[in-house]
Design an enzyme around this catalytic site. Sequence first.
Site, PDB file in Angstrom:
ATOM      1  CG  HIS A 219       9.096 -17.761  12.397  1.00  0.00           C
ATOM      2  ND1 HIS A 219       8.715 -19.070  12.600  1.00  0.00           N
ATOM      3  CD2 HIS A 219       8.034 -17.169  11.781  1.00  0.00           C
ATOM      4  CE1 HIS A 219       7.496 -19.262  12.139  1.00  0.00           C
ATOM      5  NE2 HIS A 219       7.065 -18.131  11.633  1.00  0.00           N
TER       6      HIS A 219
ATOM      7  CG  ASP B 249      10.978 -20.149  15.007  1.00  0.00           C
ATOM      8  OD1 ASP B 249      10.620 -19.085  15.543  1.00  0.00           O
ATOM      9  OD2 ASP B 249      10.419 -20.623  13.998  1.00  0.00           O
TER      10      ASP B 249
ATOM     11  CB  SER C 297       4.693 -19.145   9.773  1.00  0.00           C
ATOM     12  OG  SER C 297       4.375 -18.585  11.013  1.00  0.00           O
TER      13      SER C 297
END
EC number: 3.4.14.5
Length: 916
Positions: free
Chosen positions: A864, A831, A754
Amino acid sequence: MGRTGDLENAEFFPMTRRRSTSGTSSRSSTDSGLSVDTAYLEDNKHNNFANGTSGLTDETKYRDVEDAEADVDEPFLPTSSKKLGSGSRTRQIFWALVILCLGGWVLALVLFLTHGRASSQTASETLQQQESDSGSTSAGRPVTLQQVLTGSWNPRAHAISWIAGPDGEDGLLVQRAEVDKEGYMRVDDIRSQEGDDVDSQSGRILIDKAAVRVNGETLMPTFTWPSPDLNKVLLMSNHEKNWRYSFTGRYWIFDVATQTAQPLDPSVPDGRVQLALWSPSSDAVVFVRDNNMYLRKLSSESVVSITKDGGEDLFYGIPDWVYEEEVITDKSVTWWSNDGKYVAFLRTNESAVPEFPVQYFVSRPSGKRPPPGLENYPEVRQIKYPKAGSPNPVVNLLFYDVEKDEVFPVDVPDDFPDDDRIIIEVLWASEGKVIVRATNRESDRVKVFLIDTKSRTGKLVRFEDIANLDGGWVEPSHYTKFIPADPSNGRPDDGYIDTVIHDGYDHLAYFTPLDNPDPIMLTTGEWEVVEAPSAVDLRRGIVYFVATKESPTQRHVYRVHLDGSNLQALTDTSKPGFYDVSFSDGAGYALLSYNGPSVPWQAIINTGGDEITFEKTIEKNPRLASMVETYALPTEIYQNVTIDGFTLQLVERRPPHFNPAKKYPVVFQLYNGPTSQRVDRKFTIDFQSYIASNLGYIVVTLDARGTGYSGRKVRCAVRGNLGHYEAHDQITTAKMWAKKPYVDETRMAIWGWSYGGFMTLKVLEQDAGETFQYGMAVAPVTDWRFYDSVYTERYMHTPEHNPSGYENSTITNVSALSKATRFLLIHGASDDNVHIQNTLTFVDKLDLLNVQNYDMHFYPDSDHNIYFHNAHFMIYERLSNWLINAFNGEWHQIANPVPEDSIWDSVKRSVPAFAH
């Protein structure tokens, strides 16, 4: 990404049998404060690195590929115009093997004598490690990846749900038993365990059995919420996840006396409800269905519609995607008044917010069958997702008068315009008054309003210009506590406790009366409060909170009086500790959770007196303590580094039986998002622990500039230029580590997920192959114009106000990345948070300059977190194996490949000593 977070001496302690289960064991320590002149490092560039040698491993399965190259398949044998006889070919292979073996033996001897890295360890080497080990002495097994991924190392923890007694009793808690046991849901009075002289109640069963029958249907509740009077329970079944915090389900009202249930809305028993909340008086439930709000009074089976125009672009009482993810971090934007007469809620209009399509190629999360003829097309979910600079949802605060059945707004002077308003907190006071905290779009101006719902008027009572104060921002928080007036206890007026900026740190301030902008400071100093206050004992006038007073990496529990006097610690601050706490409704009792550095434990304590006279341990984690005794765990070394005048926290994880005479590969693991924290004293056995324990690599984590809990100077330094200073700090620290005698500077990698994925690429871009040879970036942001507006503009301003900052933060210099040996890109194809657009546009830049030194892996239908199907296990296996191959030097072998035209060429490539 979302909202996912001073130590002068370095402490060396092994995560081994020397840990105690009580968390009070002492640890050997040594001082290590490091500083560096970055100008000196910039002038001392490293030369190009040689090809990597075989990696340090504890198991033969991670051996270098050289061992397998002797068995060459026949298609790769040399060819000529004259066909070779079998004898000639055999002799050629035989002598090639002889030369290969002799060369390998000579090379191994040289590497052994020079303490080079062998592909596997000998017994004498292992003994030498044990004798020179500065931490772990355990001969136990290494941590396995399977253990980490299945949660075997996760501490067992109890989440207690404290509840206020119907008659003001303190110390009541709600517990749920196993599904197959009687007394499934009960209320217990912790006071009954203190002694005979304590007034208490016996336990009360609310739900006898987990399976509830309604109209012939058997329900298995996923969630349960007792009413404040404990006579009813709100049940939810048929749970379906929406976003990170939100979900839908079928709701039921359960009667404790009769042990029967009925639908929340009898007219729509199968309707999927998005939110349901008890009134404080236990006589009504407000709920949201299909983005509209309703009220069910228990005195009637009919339901009142509070709003009617909710729909695809208009939300009532629940947040849209960006508010849920970045502002509220919850599924509710609905608040009952304390007397149950009013309901405050947000109206969210996202009609101007652009949509982003999230595609699902394997699954159909909607559960709907595609129309005939479209079975072979992916399901597409259109998400209202405001990217940086695009229109935000327009949010307004509305009120519902329960008695009058009327919805109304309250206009306040000096409010932010609709397109520049973020409402971050709503707090009911008494007599129909409401405190509302709001910021501008860039989160650097804060306004606090006081609204009177009875007179339907409001006014601005506080204004903070954060941009002019320190150039930083304010984070959304939801911990403000209302303090009612109590003249008998020295409180003539209502007030509230809020977290404010004081001398560069976050501290507690008490504002009274409600419209007074000048507070009483409850805490001060070069440390910060965390998610504070935790609780307030109104009877005794005491505020409880968690803070970093001992160190940014620690958390201890403190209390202070409402006049700011008599600050005391409730936890033992003489030893490193990381505590969490949850208090009963009256703050007379607490669940104290010790989360590290030793094996975690939990205890219920009484806090209603000057001393703790009652403590009941409810969890010691004996299974985890036994595992700590059995396994060879890394040694964690906490220290700080000083870079450009900023003191930054760092932890180094060394392999068990660390030998300072050897040279180890080093992996830098990072996240480094604004206000985040990865260096703390919690007990954690994770992927980094596996790398150190099982693979034998050193793992370093640095909380660089921009991270939290070290004061606003460190935190706000990155504003407007994300990635630059953080990467500089990581590279500077890596150069320091590269000079250490036990570090192999030719084998250094960095990885993150991330924001950490963004930082991995930013470090490789800024470093240009000088320090780090390898990187692994998972779900990275590559251009902040692609990420959501609320998060991004808080730290970067808008693209209109800061175009150069956005350009600088984008990963653009792919030529610099081409100088790394190799890097890995991973992204979930579905995502909804960091869109795959980030990775794909970045790969296009690589293509345009013909950059090929990378590998890439996409996980279909994964969001994610990358969990879909086998993705969660596979991604960590992929990361682990890729890293092993990197440190084994295998990525050198695939660069600039040439065809093999003879056995001798293969031998020369297999044995570097013969290549010169």
